[in-house]
Design a protein around this motif. Structure first.
Motif, PDB file in Angstrom:
ATOM      1  N   PHE A  97      -0.927 -11.318   8.963  1.00 57.26           N
ATOM      2  CA  PHE A  97       0.201 -10.695   8.272  1.00 57.26           C
ATOM      3  C   PHE A  97      -0.230  -9.380   7.607  1.00 57.26           C
ATOM      4  O   PHE A  97       0.424  -8.340   7.759  1.00 57.26           O
ATOM      5  CB  PHE A  97       0.769 -11.652   7.227  1.00 57.26           C
ATOM      6  N   ALA A  98      -1.343  -9.422   6.879  1.00 58.34           N
ATOM      7  CA  ALA A  98      -1.811  -8.221   6.180  1.00 58.34           C
ATOM      8  C   ALA A  98      -2.198  -7.130   7.165  1.00 58.34           C
ATOM      9  O   ALA A  98      -1.884  -5.946   6.957  1.00 58.34           O
ATOM     10  CB  ALA A  98      -2.998  -8.577   5.278  1.00 58.34           C
ATOM     11  N   GLU A  99      -2.870  -7.499   8.257  1.00 58.04           N
ATOM     12  CA  GLU A  99      -3.301  -6.500   9.229  1.00 58.04           C
ATOM     13  C   GLU A  99      -2.118  -5.883   9.961  1.00 58.04           C
ATOM     14  O   GLU A  99      -2.118  -4.680  10.251  1.00 58.04           O
ATOM     15  CB  GLU A  99      -4.276  -7.125  10.224  1.00 58.04           C
ATOM     16  N   MET A 100      -1.101  -6.687  10.266  1.00 59.23           N
ATOM     17  CA  MET A 100       0.063  -6.138  10.947  1.00 59.23           C
ATOM     18  C   MET A 100       0.768  -5.109  10.068  1.00 59.23           C
ATOM     19  O   MET A 100       1.127  -4.017  10.524  1.00 59.23           O
ATOM     20  CB  MET A 100       1.051  -7.251  11.333  1.00 59.23           C
ATOM     21  N   GLY A 164       9.941  -5.569   5.915  1.00 55.93           N
ATOM     22  CA  GLY A 164      10.206  -5.132   4.548  1.00 55.93           C
ATOM     23  C   GLY A 164       8.955  -4.647   3.851  1.00 55.93           C
ATOM     24  O   GLY A 164       8.975  -3.634   3.132  1.00 55.93           O
ATOM     25  N   CYS A 165       7.839  -5.355   4.037  1.00 57.93           N
ATOM     26  CA  CYS A 165       6.576  -4.932   3.421  1.00 57.93           C
ATOM     27  C   CYS A 165       6.139  -3.567   3.931  1.00 57.93           C
ATOM     28  O   CYS A 165       5.629  -2.739   3.167  1.00 57.93           O
ATOM     29  CB  CYS A 165       5.477  -5.955   3.720  1.00 57.93           C
ATOM     30  N   ILE A 166       6.327  -3.318   5.225  1.00 58.14           N
ATOM     31  CA  ILE A 166       5.952  -2.023   5.805  1.00 58.14           C
ATOM     32  C   ILE A 166       6.708  -0.898   5.110  1.00 58.14           C
ATOM     33  O   ILE A 166       6.131   0.122   4.719  1.00 58.14           O
ATOM     34  CB  ILE A 166       6.236  -2.023   7.319  1.00 58.14           C
ATOM     35  N   SER A 175      -0.764   0.049  -1.668  1.00 55.54           N
ATOM     36  CA  SER A 175      -2.097  -0.385  -1.235  1.00 55.54           C
ATOM     37  C   SER A 175      -2.248  -1.905  -1.205  1.00 55.54           C
ATOM     38  O   SER A 175      -3.198  -2.460  -1.754  1.00 55.54           O
ATOM     39  CB  SER A 175      -3.168   0.225  -2.143  1.00 55.54           C
ATOM     40  N   GLY A 176      -1.299  -2.575  -0.592  1.00 56.70           N
ATOM     41  CA  GLY A 176      -1.396  -4.015  -0.406  1.00 56.70           C
ATOM     42  C   GLY A 176      -0.718  -4.864  -1.452  1.00 56.70           C
ATOM     43  O   GLY A 176      -0.693  -6.088  -1.332  1.00 56.70           O
ATOM     44  N   ARG A 177      -0.163  -4.253  -2.485  1.00 57.81           N
ATOM     45  CA  ARG A 177       0.477  -5.030  -3.548  1.00 57.81           C
ATOM     46  C   ARG A 177       1.662  -5.843  -3.012  1.00 57.81           C
ATOM     47  O   ARG A 177       1.807  -7.023  -3.322  1.00 57.81           O
ATOM     48  CB  ARG A 177       0.938  -4.101  -4.671  1.00 57.81           C
ATOM     49  N   MET A 178       2.497  -5.209  -2.204  1.00 60.40           N
ATOM     50  CA  MET A 178       3.667  -5.907  -1.672  1.00 60.40           C
ATOM     51  C   MET A 178       3.252  -7.013  -0.709  1.00 60.40           C
ATOM     52  O   MET A 178       3.877  -8.082  -0.664  1.00 60.40           O
ATOM     53  CB  MET A 178       4.597  -4.910  -0.965  1.00 60.40           C
ATOM     54  N   VAL A 179       2.190  -6.776   0.048  1.00 60.93           N
ATOM     55  CA  VAL A 179       1.701  -7.804   0.961  1.00 60.93           C
ATOM     56  C   VAL A 179       1.200  -9.013   0.183  1.00 60.93           C
ATOM     57  O   VAL A 179       1.480 -10.168   0.533  1.00 60.93           O
ATOM     58  CB  VAL A 179       0.578  -7.244   1.851  1.00 60.93           C
ATOM     59  N   ALA A 180       0.457  -8.767  -0.895  1.00 61.72           N
ATOM     60  CA  ALA A 180      -0.062  -9.867  -1.708  1.00 61.72           C
ATOM     61  C   ALA A 180       1.075 -10.687  -2.306  1.00 61.72           C
ATOM     62  O   ALA A 180       1.031 -11.927  -2.304  1.00 61.72           O
ATOM     63  CB  ALA A 180      -0.961  -9.324  -2.817  1.00 61.72           C
ATOM     64  N   LEU A 181       2.103 -10.020  -2.805  1.00 62.89           N
ATOM     65  CA  LEU A 181       3.248 -10.730  -3.369  1.00 62.89           C
ATOM     66  C   LEU A 181       3.963 -11.563  -2.303  1.00 62.89           C
ATOM     67  O   LEU A 181       4.361 -12.709  -2.540  1.00 62.89           O
ATOM     68  CB  LEU A 181       4.220  -9.741  -4.006  1.00 62.89           C
ATOM     69  N   THR A 182       4.131 -10.981  -1.130  1.00 63.94           N
ATOM     70  CA  THR A 182       4.825 -11.682  -0.055  1.00 63.94           C
ATOM     71  C   THR A 182       4.025 -12.885   0.437  1.00 63.94           C
ATOM     72  O   THR A 182       4.582 -13.966   0.676  1.00 63.94           O
ATOM     73  CB  THR A 182       5.101 -10.722   1.116  1.00 63.94           C
TER      74      THR A 182
END
Length: 259
Positions: A97-100, A164-166, A175-182
């Motif tokens: 997920f994070a890499e995508m 949405g994260c993208i 810098s990854g904050r939205m990915v971490a929350l998701t």
């Protein structure tokens, strides 16, 4: 999108294949960092070939962009399939997920293809996107069976969340904050009951009309109706009024704000 060798049915010569590969690598780098506005002459310069060589393999910039997108989506699908058999299904899923999100956020060509700004023919990537979603579904299922991901989401939810994260990572430079929350929201410990899904989000969100804006729609929309499509707002399970009628409208409003 076929080059001269495939159009005539002959196998391209080894030097022609090498030149095509060099052009694709140069185009992939140029489109990723600068977007689709890069001239073909600049792609030729980066590839170390003449402009005529580029045009022999790719008669237009859009043909070259489509080839680059196909190559990137195929690589994403292959990488996702490779993760399905990982020893740690949960770790594999969240790494995927994070890499995508990171790949697309920092690749202007992919981002433009996903949000509809790049004019990519649906038939060009439809099969690859289906393979990608099947790989995502298999990866998700293993993570759910391992208890690492909540059981009430499917691959359509994952793709919608990634989309949405993208957009949020790009607009907020977080810098990854939205990915971490998701990712935290996808873990069972954070799970709360979800309302039933109405429609499966599409891999490619529909681009908004050029004359449309969130502000104008909100001004024209009555209370209790979606500010994007003006449909009646359903009641939320929490009792609080919803702002949009669906995830698709929420994402569309976010894209309009980011323009």
């Amino acid at each position: 999108m076929a080059d001269a060798g495939t159009q005539t049915g002959r196998q391209p010569r080894a030097d022609a294949r090498r030149n095509r590969a060099r052009v694709l690598r140069a185009a992939e780098e140029a489109f990723a960092t600068e977007g689709a506005d890069v001239p073909l002459d600049e792609v030729a310069r980066r590839a170390g070939v003449g402009a005529g060589t580029v045009y022999r393999h790719f008669p237009s910039k859009n043909a070259l962009l489509e080839a680059v997108i196909v190559h990137r989506v195929a690589r994403m699908a292959a990488d996702t399939r490779a993760m399905i058999t990982a020893d740690d299904p949960g770790g594999a899923f969240f790494t995927f997920f994070a890499e995508m999100v990171e790949r697309v956020t920092f690749n202007k060509a992919l981002a433009a293809a996903l949000d509809g700004r790049a004019q990519i023919r649906p038939a060009t990537t439809s099969g690859l996107k289906r393979e990608f979603r099947e790989a995502v579904a298999a990866l998700l299922l293993r993570a759910q069976q391992a208890g690492a991901v909540r059981a009430d989401v499917d691959e359509a939810d994952v793709v919608a969340l990634a989309t949405g994260c993208i957009a949020m990572e790009a607009s907020r430079n977080s810098s990854g904050r939205m990915v971490a929350l998701t990712c935290d929201a996808l873990r069972p410990a954070a799970a709360s009951e979800l309302p039933a899904a109405t429609t499966a989000p599409e891999w490619e969100p529909t681009p908004p009309d050029h004359d449309e804006s969130v502000a104008s729609v909100r001004n024209e929309t009555r209370e209790g109706f979606c500010p994007v499509c003006t449909s009646p707002l359903p009641a939320a399970a929490t009792g609080r009024p919803r702002r949009y009628c669906s995830d698709a409208c929420r994402q569309k409003a976010h894209r309009l704000r980011a323009r």
